[in-house]
Scaffold this active site. Structure first.
Site, PDB file in Angstrom:
ATOM      1  N   TYR A  20      18.169  29.106  10.137  1.00  0.00           N
ATOM      2  CA  TYR A  20      16.983  29.654  10.810  1.00  0.00           C
ATOM      3  C   TYR A  20      17.087  29.496  12.321  1.00  0.00           C
ATOM      4  O   TYR A  20      17.487  28.441  12.823  1.00  0.00           O
ATOM      5  CB  TYR A  20      15.730  28.909  10.357  1.00  0.00           C
ATOM      6  CG  TYR A  20      15.287  29.240   8.959  1.00  0.00           C
ATOM      7  CD1 TYR A  20      14.800  30.499   8.643  1.00  0.00           C
ATOM      8  CD2 TYR A  20      15.345  28.267   7.962  1.00  0.00           C
ATOM      9  CE1 TYR A  20      14.377  30.786   7.356  1.00  0.00           C
ATOM     10  CE2 TYR A  20      14.927  28.549   6.677  1.00  0.00           C
ATOM     11  CZ  TYR A  20      14.439  29.808   6.375  1.00  0.00           C
ATOM     12  OH  TYR A  20      14.021  30.087   5.101  1.00  0.00           O
ATOM     13  N   LYS A  72       0.842  -1.204   0.000  1.00  0.00           N
ATOM     14  CA  LYS A  72       0.000   0.000   0.000  1.00  0.00           C
ATOM     15  C   LYS A  72       0.883   1.262   0.000  1.00  0.00           C
ATOM     16  O   LYS A  72       2.088   1.169   0.242  1.00  0.00           O
ATOM     17  CB  LYS A  72      -0.911  -0.009   1.236  1.00  0.00           C
ATOM     18  CG  LYS A  72      -0.157   0.148   2.546  1.00  0.00           C
ATOM     19  CD  LYS A  72      -1.066  -0.069   3.756  1.00  0.00           C
ATOM     20  CE  LYS A  72      -0.280   0.054   5.036  1.00  0.00           C
ATOM     21  NZ  LYS A  72      -1.026  -0.483   6.193  1.00  0.00           N
TER      22      LYS A  72
HETATM   23  C1  LIG Z   1      -0.352  -1.616   6.812  1.00  0.00           C
HETATM   24  C2  LIG Z   1      -0.982  -2.881   7.216  1.00  0.00           C
HETATM   25  C3  LIG Z   1      -0.222  -4.046   7.337  1.00  0.00           C
HETATM   26  C4  LIG Z   1       1.295  -4.043   7.217  1.00  0.00           C
HETATM   27  O1  LIG Z   1       1.840  -3.476   8.376  1.00  0.00           O
HETATM   28  P1  LIG Z   1       3.425  -3.494   8.665  1.00  0.00           P
HETATM   29  O2  LIG Z   1       3.508  -3.214  10.115  1.00  0.00           O
HETATM   30  O3  LIG Z   1       4.007  -2.398   7.841  1.00  0.00           O
HETATM   31  O4  LIG Z   1       3.917  -4.830   8.287  1.00  0.00           O
HETATM   32  C5  LIG Z   1      -0.887  -5.229   7.602  1.00  0.00           C
HETATM   33  N1  LIG Z   1      -2.224  -5.252   7.780  1.00  0.00           N
HETATM   34  C6  LIG Z   1      -2.980  -4.153   7.692  1.00  0.00           C
HETATM   35  C7  LIG Z   1      -4.440  -4.259   7.903  1.00  0.00           C
HETATM   36  C8  LIG Z   1      -2.393  -2.923   7.417  1.00  0.00           C
HETATM   37  O5  LIG Z   1      -3.147  -1.818   7.358  1.00  0.00           O
END
Ligand SMILES: *Cc1c(COP(=O)(O)O)cnc(C)c1O
Length: 388
Positions: free
Chosen positions: A256, A41
């Site tokens: 800054y 994702k």
């Molecule tokens: C993002 C996500 C994962 C993966 O999580 P990681 O900690 O990056 O391995 C797995 N399951 C769901 C439902 C998620 O939203």
């Protein structure tokens, strides 16, 4: 277009064979009976959806989890043939796209489940159930009611999943609570395959693996659970170029807020990377970069497009205009940067991916040009709009 003005000199280099090695490390750890689904994702955590998906499939992965339908369609239009499941499903609205592209919705609520129930043909789907995260997923009461309605007999889910809230802390009682709730809920959904653990959950042990783990961060080299020694390979390195080096007298302010004052006559390299590229503002005065192996501290604040580095102790020929500063690599990783800046590693990675040019390094024997075959790739844009 913003993409066309992104400076190619700020490069996030992504080691595809390290991602493949991490996939294999997780696969070996959970054993042959447990499937490892790859979470890609958010553009594969900023690293580039299609490139990363291709590398994972080459490593033996056959199930990809994406965040939304756009990402799923991008995979299909790039001829990625693996199973693809979509976390934020919208099956009720886009059922036709799921069917014509062979995509798997993750059903998160009863409205979506109704759409599965009313679909003209049986539809492969995953069911997300709530066990203590209060985000997406059917509550236990919903699952029980739907169970009694007989829908799971008519249209059984192929996978039931839930998400752990505290898996980064092995001793947290939440893990046991969620595991028990998951066990009870998934018992109503037999024979669906069961999936509870994401990356950090993998290290909680066999009782958390069930039939499938869903791994994102670990593939990209992030050691969320702080396992020592770290079995994961770093995946990303970050490089930026020096614009100029200036001499600054003792006692002068830098940047800054004048948060740094030179304690000696200094040479300061102005390096072309800033928070617009995803470098956390919070790492001001805290990190060092490397010029050909010489470490040099970042001094003063992080600007939008520049940082200032004290290179007084670095040989001039190694840090002059056009020379590359390494900010991340095997020595100092995304995890280290995140810990130093007090920010979340996944946040750092996804922002760097958006803000930098990406370059892919493939060390696998299959690719020519060992030891490093570099390919440049811009950011993929979804060529297909989803009609409403
Ligand atoms: C993002 C996500 C994962 C993966 O999580 P990681 O900690 O990056 O391995 C797995 N399951 C769901 C439902 C998620 O939203």
């Amino acid at each position: 277009m913003l993409a066309s003005v992104r400076p190619a000199d700020v490069v996030l280099e992504i080691d595809l064979s390290a991602i493949q090695a991490n996939f294999q490390t997780i696969s070996a750890l959970v054993g042959p009976k447990v499937k490892v689904a790859a979470v890609v994702k958010s553009d594969a955590y900023g690293l580039g959806l299609v490139k990363i998906a291709g590398a994972l499939i080459e490593a033996g992965c056959d199930l990809l989890l994406v965040g939304n339908l756009h990402e799923a369609l991008l995979l299909r239009s790039s001829h990625i043939g693996a199973d693809v499941a979509v976390f934020c499903d919208e099956f009720a609205r886009y059922g036709g796209h799921y069917r014509s592209n062979g995509l798997i919705p993750v059903v998160n609520n009863c409205v979506e489940l109704d759409a599965i129930s009313g679909a003209p043909e049986p539809q492969t789907y995953f069911l997300n159930v709530e066990t203590g995260f209060s985000r997406l997923g059917l509550a236990f009461g919903d699952v029980r009611r739907e169970y009694l309605s007989g829908i799971f007999k008519r249209r059984p889910p192929s996978v039931v999943l839930s998400h752990l809230a505290c898996s980064e802390r092995a001793g947290d009682a939440m893990n046991l609570l969620q595991r028990d709730r998951f066990q009870a809920t998934s018992d109503l959904l037999k024979p669906a395959l069961r999936s509870l653990a994401a990356s950090a959950g993998v290290w909680l042990g066999e009782q958390y693996h069930f039939d499938m783990v869903r791994v994102g961060s670990a593939l990209y080299g992030l050691n969320n659970a702080g396992i020592r020694p770290n079995p994961l390979k770093p995946v990303a390195s970050l490089k930026a170029k020096t614009l100029e080096v200036r001499k600054v007298a003792r006692g002068e302010a830098v940047g800054y807020g004048a948060t740094f004052r030179t304690a000696r006559a200094s040479r300061i390299a102005i390096v072309a990377i800033g928070y617009r590229n995803g470098l956390p503002w919070a790492c001001a005065n805290k990190i060092s970069v490397r010029f050909a192996g010489y470490s040099a501290p970042l001094i003063g604040r992080v600007s939008m497009e520049y940082i200032t580095i004290d290179v007084t102790d670095v040989p001039e020929t190694l840090c002059g205009p056009g020379r590359e500063a390494e900010l991340l690599g095997d020595v100092f990783t995304v995890d280290d940067l995140a810990a130093t800046a007090g920010v979340h590693p996944q946040e750092v990675l996804t922002r760097l991916g958006v803000g930098c040019a990406r370059r892919y390094l493939d060390r696998s024997p299959a690719s020519a040009g060992f030891p490093g075959n570099l390919t440049d790739a811009g950011h993929e844009h979804d060529p297909r709009a989803i009609p409403g």
